[in-house]
Every structure is written in C-alpha cells, then in structure tokens.
Design a protein around this motif. Structure first.
Motif, PDB file in Angstrom:
ATOM      1  N   GLY A  31       0.605  -1.070  -0.002  1.00  0.00           N
ATOM      2  CA  GLY A  31       0.056  -0.005  -0.025  1.00  0.00           C
ATOM      3  C   GLY A  31       0.775   1.356   0.117  1.00  0.00           C
ATOM      4  O   GLY A  31       0.567   2.166  -0.806  1.00  0.00           O
ATOM      5  N   LEU A  32       1.967   1.420   1.007  1.00  0.00           N
ATOM      6  CA  LEU A  32       2.597   2.439   1.000  1.00  0.00           C
ATOM      7  C   LEU A  32       3.585   2.756  -0.321  1.00  0.00           C
ATOM      8  O   LEU A  32       3.604   3.765  -0.689  1.00  0.00           O
ATOM      9  N   CYS A  33       3.936   1.645  -0.746  1.00  0.00           N
ATOM     10  CA  CYS A  33       4.764   2.039  -2.093  1.00  0.00           C
ATOM     11  C   CYS A  33       4.056   2.081  -3.044  1.00  0.00           C
ATOM     12  O   CYS A  33       4.476   2.902  -4.030  1.00  0.00           O
ATOM     13  N   ALA A  34       2.939   1.747  -3.206  1.00  0.00           N
ATOM     14  CA  ALA A  34       2.026   2.082  -4.410  1.00  0.00           C
ATOM     15  C   ALA A  34       1.369   3.673  -4.276  1.00  0.00           C
ATOM     16  O   ALA A  34       1.473   4.318  -5.316  1.00  0.00           O
ATOM     17  N   LEU A  35       1.291   4.143  -3.040  1.00  0.00           N
ATOM     18  CA  LEU A  35       0.959   5.391  -2.794  1.00  0.00           C
ATOM     19  C   LEU A  35       2.176   6.242  -3.364  1.00  0.00           C
ATOM     20  O   LEU A  35       1.938   7.436  -3.685  1.00  0.00           O
ATOM     21  N   ALA A  36       3.352   5.839  -3.046  1.00  0.00           N
ATOM     22  CA  ALA A  36       4.489   6.710  -3.348  1.00  0.00           C
ATOM     23  C   ALA A  36       4.956   6.733  -4.705  1.00  0.00           C
ATOM     24  O   ALA A  36       5.596   7.491  -5.289  1.00  0.00           O
ATOM     25  N   SER A  37       4.270   5.722  -5.610  1.00  0.00           N
ATOM     26  CA  SER A  37       4.930   5.452  -6.854  1.00  0.00           C
ATOM     27  C   SER A  37       3.779   5.437  -7.915  1.00  0.00           C
ATOM     28  O   SER A  37       4.113   5.581  -9.200  1.00  0.00           O
ATOM     29  N   PHE A  38       2.702   5.003  -7.805  1.00  0.00           N
ATOM     30  CA  PHE A  38       1.517   4.977  -8.795  1.00  0.00           C
ATOM     31  C   PHE A  38       0.715   6.276  -9.054  1.00  0.00           C
ATOM     32  O   PHE A  38       0.812   6.959  -8.252  1.00  0.00           O
TER      33      PHE A  38
END
Length: 441
Positions: free
Chosen positions: A263-270
């Motif tokens: 979730g956090l990686c997606a928020l930062a990169s998607f």
C-alpha cells in the motif's frame, strides 16, 4: 458485481489470513500509541521473530516496550540453539529483568555439546555419501548442514551449504527447495541481490509452482525491490502476491506486511489511474488491505483528495513504521514522495490557488508550503509560479493555440517531405534508374 463482492466476503471468511479489521496489524492497530509487542511478535516465527524483537528493542524510546521486546527475544532464543544470540540478548538486558534473564551457562554448555556431536555426525554421513557418489544423499547432506548452521546462527556457512546443493539437484522440486532456502538465508543476511537471482531461478523452473510457493516468491521479490528503493516494482510484486500466502511465510513476512508495504509503495509510486485499478479495485489485494485498515483508509483518502486525513493517518503510523525491520530506512523517502504527489494532485485542477487555504489542507504553515512548492517547481514537477506577496500559486498553462499551430506546421512539413520522396521514387522508376552498391566483396 454483487456476486463478486459475495465471493470476496466468502473468501475472507474461509481464509484464516483474512479476518477483516479484527486482524489489523498490531503495529498499526492503535495509531499514535505504543506498539503491542506481544501481538506483533505473534505474527512471526523463527529467526525473524527474534531479529524483529531485537530491532524494536534497539530503536524504540519506550523503556517498557524495550524490556518487553528483550524479554520475549530471550524466551524465544531459549527454544532454539543459537547460543551467540543468547549471549547478545543477555548483555542487552543488563540484569534489568531479574536473575532469570541472564546468561544461562548450563543451557549454553548443553546446546554447544549437542551441536558438536551433531556436526560430527553430519560430517561423517556426508563423507560417506561423497565416497559412494550417491547424488541425492549428498544433496540431503548439504541441506542438513545448511539447516544446522542456520539454527546456530552461522548464516554465511548455512548459505554456502545450501549453494553446494545446486550441483546435486535433479528435479524442479529440488531446485525450488534450494532457491527457497537460499532466499531465506539471504534475506537474513541482507544480501538482496541473491534474493532477486534465486527468485528468478525458482520462477523459471519447467514445472508449475504451487500457489503458496508463487506467493512466497512474490513477497521475497517485493522485499528485494523495497530494499533497493524501487518502490513501483516492489508495489507490483506485493500486489501480485496471492492470498494463498496466509501465514505460510511467517519466517519472513506476515500477510499484514504485504498490505502495509504494498500500500505505501503504491501510494508513493503509482499514478491516480494505477491506484484505482491496481489497489482500490483489486479484489485480491483487498484481502491484504483488510488486515491493515488504516492503510486502506489512507489510500482511499488520498484517491478522494482528502489529503489532510491521509497525511494525518501517515503521521500517526510513523512511529511504529520506524520500528519495522524492512521499512524503517524507507519511511522518510516514502512519506516525502506521497506528500509531493498529494501537493501536485491538489494543484492540477486550478488556475490559481490560495496558499493559505492550501496550507490548511496540508496542515502546515504558508512558509513551509511555499518552500515545498518552490522545490517542486524547480524540479519541473509543477508548472506554476508563486506570487509571494499575495501568497497565490498561478498555474502556467501551455498556450494551446500556439501549440496547435506548431503541430499543424510540423505535420505539413512532414507531409511535404513524404510527397517529394514519393515523386523522386516514381521518377527513378519511370526512367529505369537504379543504384548499384559500390562495395567490394
């Protein structure tokens, strides 16, 4: 659509991993409050449980939490055979937990005596197998040595033993087992380049992999990408993790972590579209997000442009995220990326933005916001200019009329060149003119 929702709910009930908000990660369940160390540690098994507890003890400021983590680590180590780790934890405790939690010399002596006997036995057996050239027995002998060294905390020796099984693997199953063992030890050693290599090797075996093994490999690959700060790739791997993972990889990662890290990686990169299709509308990943409801809510808040609420959730989660052994080095970077994305997204629809209103939305000062905007404008992430006197951000929209004329002129020029080329070719054909190569062979 209702049928799909029913299937999702049914899968969450049947699947022991998916217990909705009741199973929320203890690391995030009580936001802004000290972590429930006991509940957190219960999500893991084996060496990672001990290492995570020691990491909490080394990095938290709460003395009670620190001692609780050390006590639990001490008790867990006594269930195994790593005497060096026992001594290390005892020295960290420094007699603060009473006489029961000091170096147990009798236990250390007993474990080390058994280890010496076990090592001699394994060595004799392996020598016998090598003498008789029994390939499968040699493989199993090195495997036994790898397990022995791993249990005693000799990770480098364990890694070498597992590597040696490579020449004696005769089936896809053997290769996958070797890869999984090497991946486990490599994660403990922090050698994530090996993790990536052996995930690829396991995934490329000719026989189809069981769903649980596939899920484990996705998690391992996600951790490797997270470690190298390739957050978009990490997010994709965690999102692709099948819910079959359950608690089957607790020696490395908990299902709650998949939702948290992904979730956090997606928020930062998607981008916004990817966030919708790959996270919010992803039925499979939703099962993991249900285990960390705070992450689920902050993702929904971000997508709905409720930035103050989203950033508020993040701030409350931060203290506990800094105690995560895999995430702590990336918290600041991820938070900065998420915040910058929120600021960019906030400004996109407007011709002008009042910095006072925007500062209120982001819970910051006008001066602080102005500095953030300046950095984003300088980096070309926001096309705008700041009126510092009136505290207004003006968007720099491209001159559409001018851009249209330029595109027309460019298209016309390309068309003219193509027509000239066609006429030239037609004339050459009409007059039977051909060019011969001047090369000599």
């Amino acid at each position: 659509m209702d049928g799909d929702d029913d299937l999702t709910v049914s899968a969450m009930i049947d699947d022991p991993m998916s217990n909705g908000a009741e199973s929320a990660s203890p690391a995030t369940a009580a936001m802004g409050e000290p972590m429930d160390v006991e509940a957190y540690a219960a999500m893991y098994t084996g060496r990672t449980k001990i290492i995570r507890l020691l990491f909490i003890a080394d990095n938290c400021d709460n003395e009670a939490m620190k001692l609780e983590a050390l006590r639990m680590a001490y008790d867990e180590i006594k269930k195994g055979e790593d005497t060096n780790l026992h001594r290390e934890v005892s020295s960290k405790i420094r007699n603060r937990l009473g006489p029961k939690y000091t170096v147990d010399n009798a236990w250390v002596e007993s474990v080390e005596k058994r280890a010496a006997l076990r090592r001699d036995k394994l060595d004799n057996e392996l020598n016998g197998y090598r003498t008789n050239l029994i390939k499968e027995s040699i493989r199993m002998g090195y495997n036994d040595f790898g397990e022995f060294y791993y249990a005693h905390g000799m990770l480098s020796e364990s890694f070498k033993s597992y590597i040696r099984t490579r020449d004696y693997c005769t089936t896809s199953k053997h290769i996958v087992q070797m890869c999984m063992n090497i991946i486990l030890v490599s994660i403990e050693l922090g050698q994530f380049s090996h993790v990536t290599n052996y995930v690829s090797k396991a995934e490329n075996t000719p026989d189809p992999l069981p769903p649980v093994t596939q899920a484990k490999l996705k998690c391992a690959s996600g951790l490797a990408f997270l470690e190298t700060k390739k957050y978009k790739f990490a997010a994709r791997k965690f999102i692709e993790t099948g819910y079959e993972l359950g608690n089957n990889y607790s020696e490395v990662i908990a299902p709650q972590d998949v939702g948290l890290y992904g979730g956090l990686c997606a928020l930062a990169s998607f981008d916004r579209t990817e966030l919708k299709t790959k996270i919010i509308d992803n039925v499979g990943f939703r099962n993991f997000l249900e285990l960390v409801p705070e992450v689920r809510e902050l993702i929904n808040d971000f997508y709905a442009s409720r930035y103050a609420s989203c950033l508020g959730y993040l701030e409350k989660l931060k203290a506990n995220l800094l105690l995560d052994i895999h995430l702590h080095d990336h918290v600041e970077t991820l938070y900065t990326e998420i915040r910058h994305k929120a600021i960019i997204q906030y400004t996109l629809p407007f011709i002008s933005v009042d910095l006072h209103n925007m500062a209120d939305a982001f819970k910051t000062t006008v001066a602080g916001l102005e500095k953030e905007l300046e950095a984003l404008i300088t980096n070309g992430q926001i096309q705008a200019r700041i009126d510092s006197h009136n505290k207004i951000l003006y968007a720099r929209h491209a001159d559409q009329r001018k851009a249209t004329f330029q595109r027309v002129l460019q298209t016309g020029g390309e068309f003219e060149r193509e027509v000239r080329s066609m006429l030239l070719r037609a004339n050459l054909v009409k007059h039977e003119v051909s060019a011969k190569s001047g090369r000599k062979f």
